[in-house]
Design an enzyme around this catalytic site. Structure first.
Site, PDB file in Angstrom:
ATOM      1  N   HIS A 201       1.049  -1.290   0.158  1.00  9.07           N
ATOM      2  CA  HIS A 201       0.009   0.057  -0.045  1.00  9.07           C
ATOM      3  C   HIS A 201       0.801   1.096   0.057  1.00  9.07           C
ATOM      4  O   HIS A 201       0.206   2.354  -0.517  1.00  9.07           O
ATOM      5  CB  HIS A 201      -1.158  -0.023   1.044  1.00  9.07           C
ATOM      6  CG  HIS A 201      -2.076  -1.031   0.821  1.00  9.07           C
ATOM      7  ND1 HIS A 201      -2.036  -2.370   1.310  1.00  9.07           N
ATOM      8  CD2 HIS A 201      -3.405  -0.859   0.122  1.00  9.07           C
ATOM      9  CE1 HIS A 201      -3.184  -2.859   0.817  1.00  9.07           C
ATOM     10  NE2 HIS A 201      -4.050  -1.882   0.086  1.00  9.07           N
ATOM     11  N   ARG A 308     -10.695   3.785  -1.294  1.00  3.88           N
ATOM     12  CA  ARG A 308     -10.304   2.985  -0.274  1.00  3.88           C
ATOM     13  C   ARG A 308     -10.284   3.872   0.924  1.00  3.88           C
ATOM     14  O   ARG A 308      -9.579   4.676   1.498  1.00  3.88           O
ATOM     15  CB  ARG A 308      -8.761   2.887  -0.453  1.00  3.88           C
ATOM     16  CG  ARG A 308      -8.086   1.855  -1.593  1.00  3.88           C
ATOM     17  CD  ARG A 308      -6.654   1.806  -1.544  1.00  3.88           C
ATOM     18  NE  ARG A 308      -6.310   0.548  -2.223  1.00  3.88           N
ATOM     19  CZ  ARG A 308      -5.837   0.558  -3.717  1.00  3.88           C
ATOM     20  NH1 ARG A 308      -5.850   1.770  -4.333  1.00  3.88           N
ATOM     21  NH2 ARG A 308      -5.369  -0.443  -4.049  1.00  3.88           N
ATOM     22  N   ARG A 345     -15.503   1.433  -0.911  1.00  2.00           N
ATOM     23  CA  ARG A 345     -15.307   0.244  -0.378  1.00  2.00           C
ATOM     24  C   ARG A 345     -15.131   0.299   1.196  1.00  2.00           C
ATOM     25  O   ARG A 345     -14.483   1.286   1.639  1.00  2.00           O
ATOM     26  CB  ARG A 345     -13.906  -0.326  -0.986  1.00  2.00           C
ATOM     27  CG  ARG A 345     -13.457  -1.623  -0.243  1.00  2.00           C
ATOM     28  CD  ARG A 345     -12.350  -2.085  -0.692  1.00  2.00           C
ATOM     29  NE  ARG A 345     -10.956  -1.390  -0.140  1.00  2.00           N
ATOM     30  CZ  ARG A 345      -9.722  -1.680  -0.547  1.00  2.00           C
ATOM     31  NH1 ARG A 345      -9.472  -2.747  -1.360  1.00  2.00           N
ATOM     32  NH2 ARG A 345      -8.705  -1.036  -0.090  1.00  2.00           N
ATOM     33  N   GLU A 448     -10.795 -11.081  -4.394  1.00  2.00           N
ATOM     34  CA  GLU A 448      -9.235 -11.040  -4.181  1.00  2.00           C
ATOM     35  C   GLU A 448      -8.859 -12.202  -3.638  1.00  2.00           C
ATOM     36  O   GLU A 448      -7.585 -12.302  -3.198  1.00  2.00           O
ATOM     37  CB  GLU A 448      -8.921  -9.770  -3.550  1.00  2.00           C
ATOM     38  CG  GLU A 448      -9.711  -9.251  -2.316  1.00  2.00           C
ATOM     39  CD  GLU A 448      -9.613  -7.821  -1.894  1.00  2.00           C
ATOM     40  OE1 GLU A 448      -8.698  -7.153  -2.497  1.00  2.00           O
ATOM     41  OE2 GLU A 448     -10.347  -7.318  -0.958  1.00  2.00           O
ATOM     42  N   ASN A 471      -4.347  -7.270  -6.591  1.00  2.49           N
ATOM     43  CA  ASN A 471      -2.998  -7.220  -5.826  1.00  2.49           C
ATOM     44  C   ASN A 471      -3.071  -8.265  -4.835  1.00  2.49           C
ATOM     45  O   ASN A 471      -2.059  -9.025  -4.598  1.00  2.49           O
ATOM     46  CB  ASN A 471      -3.028  -5.672  -5.036  1.00  2.49           C
ATOM     47  CG  ASN A 471      -3.279  -4.505  -6.032  1.00  2.49           C
ATOM     48  OD1 ASN A 471      -3.009  -4.850  -7.297  1.00  2.49           O
ATOM     49  ND2 ASN A 471      -3.488  -3.340  -5.560  1.00  2.49           N
ATOM     50  N   ASP A 472      -4.121  -8.266  -4.202  1.00  3.32           N
ATOM     51  CA  ASP A 472      -4.385  -9.607  -3.269  1.00  3.32           C
ATOM     52  C   ASP A 472      -4.581 -10.894  -3.917  1.00  3.32           C
ATOM     53  O   ASP A 472      -3.964 -11.805  -3.207  1.00  3.32           O
ATOM     54  CB  ASP A 472      -5.567  -9.149  -2.235  1.00  3.32           C
ATOM     55  CG  ASP A 472      -5.017  -8.277  -1.241  1.00  3.32           C
ATOM     56  OD1 ASP A 472      -4.069  -8.369  -0.709  1.00  3.32           O
ATOM     57  OD2 ASP A 472      -5.751  -7.123  -0.673  1.00  3.32           O
ATOM     58  N   ARG A 482       2.830  -9.493  -0.403  1.00  7.25           N
ATOM     59  CA  ARG A 482       2.947  -8.347  -1.602  1.00  7.25           C
ATOM     60  C   ARG A 482       3.878  -7.198  -1.069  1.00  7.25           C
ATOM     61  O   ARG A 482       4.387  -6.078  -1.940  1.00  7.25           O
ATOM     62  CB  ARG A 482       1.521  -7.914  -2.148  1.00  7.25           C
ATOM     63  CG  ARG A 482       0.772  -7.322  -0.762  1.00  7.25           C
ATOM     64  CD  ARG A 482      -0.675  -6.972  -1.389  1.00  7.25           C
ATOM     65  NE  ARG A 482      -0.957  -5.804  -1.815  1.00  7.25           N
ATOM     66  CZ  ARG A 482      -2.189  -4.945  -1.777  1.00  7.25           C
ATOM     67  NH1 ARG A 482      -3.206  -5.928  -1.719  1.00  7.25           N
ATOM     68  NH2 ARG A 482      -2.251  -3.890  -2.237  1.00  7.25           N
ATOM     69  N   CYS A 519      -9.738  -3.530 -10.446  1.00  2.92           N
ATOM     70  CA  CYS A 519      -9.247  -2.488  -9.617  1.00  2.92           C
ATOM     71  C   CYS A 519      -7.989  -2.431  -9.122  1.00  2.92           C
ATOM     72  O   CYS A 519      -7.385  -1.529  -8.195  1.00  2.92           O
ATOM     73  CB  CYS A 519     -10.302  -1.761  -8.581  1.00  2.92           C
ATOM     74  SG  CYS A 519     -10.391  -3.156  -7.285  1.00  2.92           S
TER      75      CYS A 519
HETATM   76  C1  PEP Z   1      -6.296  -5.209  -4.392  1.00  3.97           C
HETATM   77  O1  PEP Z   1      -6.249  -5.945  -3.907  1.00  3.97           O
HETATM   78  O2  PEP Z   1      -6.212  -5.445  -5.653  1.00  3.97           O
HETATM   79  C2  PEP Z   1      -7.066  -3.956  -4.235  1.00  3.97           C
HETATM   80  C3  PEP Z   1      -7.440  -3.087  -5.197  1.00  3.97           C
HETATM   81  O3  PEP Z   1      -7.393  -3.739  -2.982  1.00  3.97           O
HETATM   82  P1  PEP Z   1      -6.065  -3.191  -1.955  1.00  3.97           P
HETATM   83  O4  PEP Z   1      -4.664  -2.810  -2.837  1.00  3.97           O
HETATM   84  O5  PEP Z   1      -6.458  -2.023  -1.109  1.00  3.97           O
HETATM   85  O6  PEP Z   1      -5.783  -4.200  -1.279  1.00  3.97           O
HETATM   86 MG    MG Z   2      -7.169  -5.841  -1.942  1.00  2.08          MG
END
Ligand code: PEP
Ligand code: MG
Length: 594
Positions: A201, A308, A345, A448, A471-472, A482, A519
């Site tokens: 993040h 977020r 979210r 995710e 991402n997750d 990550r 996203c």
């Molecule tokens: C993701 O996990 O791809 C996502 C968009 O949420 P975050 O990056 O806030 O975990």
């Molecule tokens: Mg996520």
């Protein structure tokens, strides 16, 4: 001597500036410039803080119980001596006079210089005195905080604007996402951190600032010294320290080229994102704060695909935003988007956005062994039902002012889906009972977790839309943290398992006649645009700064041709190569940011 440090590229472009080293523990200190006429008052503020600390230390010594160990008195004397030492306060004053740093920044900059000198001392006893300096600085910072800053509300512009000072880049061992947020509108032109992965993040917030950044540069904060000239190559993930004039000139040229490219792309702002074969593609923005919404609109986003909200809960000294404050923030974002949809979210706290930063009595503080797999996102919300309902009410209330869509992170079990809808029904009932207006919002699930992707068809029965959090999804599919640069080389969005889960979710949404978006960072990475289009994706949500680049790819794409290749890429053991071979020329080639 020129030195190169290698890390992971997270935000494109070139930044050239003088290094400002900030210790991790000090990054949450306010960093801003003061105007030339505020130098004297700022020095006076520092002087007052020093007097307050001197009184505190003298008071502690005076009130020491008679049986206190003698070392304690001696230690307080040492702290008093350090407090008045020119190397600390005198030199700090110089940072204020010469650089126009605010007092807190000046103090932490000087601490950084002194800490390094102590680290290099041969004598162990002397080396350990570093802790004393740190304690004295901590007291001074606290006293400055109590004193209040005369300027905190209205930082002065960058000295370059009044004809002074060089551009600055920030170098730190680590920056927590909450602290990174504070740098959003700051003076720095680029960032380098020793730790972190590309989709941590911290990296995501850095990328949203649209300035070049490199993370996972391991030893950078040890190798780079205060005031070194540094080039940050955000495309290659390289940091060049003390560059030769020829290298500097080359990078200045590249910097000008990318500025021109940015200007050229900005002209696409009002062009609809339609492929060559007439397919309309929705380009949405990811935002962290309501203040980001105007930027999203200006970049040509046709809505917010991911707000977020957890960032609203950070940097508040433990005070959480109540329902009204949250409602105001959501309404501000909704109104700023002028009738375009805003996907809000629910809080995704936990993992690399830990609870500790919130330090609130009612919140859980325990350190979980494996936070990414712990009480995160919806799991946390369901464990705090009244907080969850409060957030749901605030989001619903904002729906009376524009088009709001609700998005729920990290759902894995269908039982969580049921609980979420029960909480939503109760929140709606509470608002109805109180006569508070709201509209019926669309509800979406973030996909995710691999379990959710495999069950996408079941999830879709309950939701109006789904949004792929790649991402997750990558992190959990491949068992790669990550945020951990040690395993960053294994964090692979091209892994066939990841691509199949994405394709499966998109197909399931199409079969159910429901909306589907991506996203995660893949949506804003031009290396994946053609592939995602070939899988049938028509909605992408990303940092506003990426929208023009992705739009350019879309304008050049022909989805009829692309869709013929999707199956071959998905069944390949080497999808990246297959993608390059089969889709080359369809949207233009681009090296992956991942
Ligand atoms: C993701 O996990 O791809 C996502 C968009 O949420 P975050 O990056 O806030 O975990
Ligand atoms: Mg996520």
């Amino acid at each position: 001597m020129t030195l190169q440090v290698f890390g992971l590229p997270v935000a494109r472009g070139v930044a050239i500036g003088k290094a400002v080293l900030v210790a991790s523990s000090r990054v949450d200190v306010a960093h801003y410039f003061i105007g030339p006429d505020q130098v004297e008052p700022e020095i006076e503020r520092l002087r007052r803080a020093r007097d307050v600390v001197a009184d505190e230390l003298a008071g502690l010594k005076r009130d020491m119980p008679s049986d206190a160990p003698a070392e304690l008195g001696a230690l307080l004397d040492v702290h008093l001596m350090l407090l008045h030492d020119e190397a600390l306060t005198g030199a700090t004053k110089q940072w204020i006079v010469e650089r126009h740093y605010n007092a807190e920044w000046a103090l932490s900059a000087q601490l950084e210089v002194l800490a390094r000198q102590f680290d290099e001392m041969e004598d162990e006893y002397l080396r350990e005195r570093k802790a004393d300096i740190e304690q004295v600085v901590e007291r001074l910072l606290q006293a400055l905080g109590r004193n209040g800053s005369v300027l905190a509300a209205a930082p002065a512009p960058h000295p370059a604007d009044w004809g002074g000072e060089d551009p600055l880049v920030l170098i730190a061992n680590d920056i927590a996402p909450a602290d990174m947020l504070q740098f959003k509108r700051s003076v720095f032109q680029g960032f380098v951190t020793d730790v972190g992965g590309k989709t941590s993040h911290t990296a995501i917030v850095a990328r949203s600032m649209g300035i070049p950044a490199v993370v996972g540069a391991r030893e950078a904060s040890h190798l780079i010294r205060q005031d070194d000239w540094v080039i940050i190559d955000g495309d290659a993930g390289v940091v060049i320290v003390d560059p030769s004039p020829i290298v500097l000139e080359e990078y200045r040229f590249r910097q000008r080229q990318s500025e021109l490219e940015r200007e050229r792309l900005a002209r696409l702002r009002h062009t609809p994102a339609v492929t060559l074969d007439g397919e309309r593609v929705e380009l949405l923005a990811n935002i962290e704060l309501p203040q980001d919404a105007p930027g999203a609109l200006a970049a040509g986003a046709v809505g917010v695909g991911l707000f977020r909200t957890e960032f609203l809960f950070m940097n508040r000294n433990g005070e959480l935003p109540g329902e009204d404050e949250q409602f105001e923030a959501y309404r501000a974002a909704v109104q700023a988007m002028q009738g375009l949809p805003v996907t809000i979210r629910t809080i995704d706290i936990g993992a690399d956005k830990p609870f500790e930063r919130m330090s609130h009595n009612e919140l859980r503080h325990e350190h979980t062994l494996n936070p990414a797999m712990g009480l995160r996102a919806i799991r946390w919300s369901l464990s705090e039902p009244s907080m969850f309902r409060m957030q749901l009410r605030a989001i619903l209330r904002a729906s009376a002012y524009g088009k709001v869509r609700l998005l729920v992170p990290m759902l894995t079990h269908l039982g969580e889906v049921r609980q979420t809808f029960e909480a939503l029904a109760r929140a709606k009932q509470q608002l109805s009972d109180a006569g508070v207006p709201y509209t019926d919002v669309e509800v979406g699930a973030m996909i995710e977790v691999p379990g959710a992707a495999l069950l996408a068809d079941s999830f879709l029965k309950h939701f109006d839309f789904v949004s792929l959090g790649t991402n997750d999804l990558i992190q959990y599919t491949l068992a790669i943290d990550r945020a951990d640069e040690a395993v960053a080389h294994l964090y692979d969005p091209w892994h066939p398992a990841v691509l199949r889960l994405i394709a499966n979710t998109i197909s399931a949404a199409h079969a159910a006649g429901k909306g589907v978006s991506v996203c995660g960072e893949m949506a804003g990475d031009p290396a994946f645009t053609a592939l995602l289009l070939s899988m049938g994706l028509r909605s992408f949500s990303m940092h506003p700064s990426q929208i023009a680049t992705i739009k350019q790819r879309i304008l050049r794409a022909d989805t009829r041709r692309l869709s013929h290749h999707a199956q071959a890429i998905l069944s390949s053991d080497a999808p990246e190569e297959a993608c390059c071979r089969l889709l080359r020329g369809d949207t233009g080639r681009e090296t992956s940011l991942h």
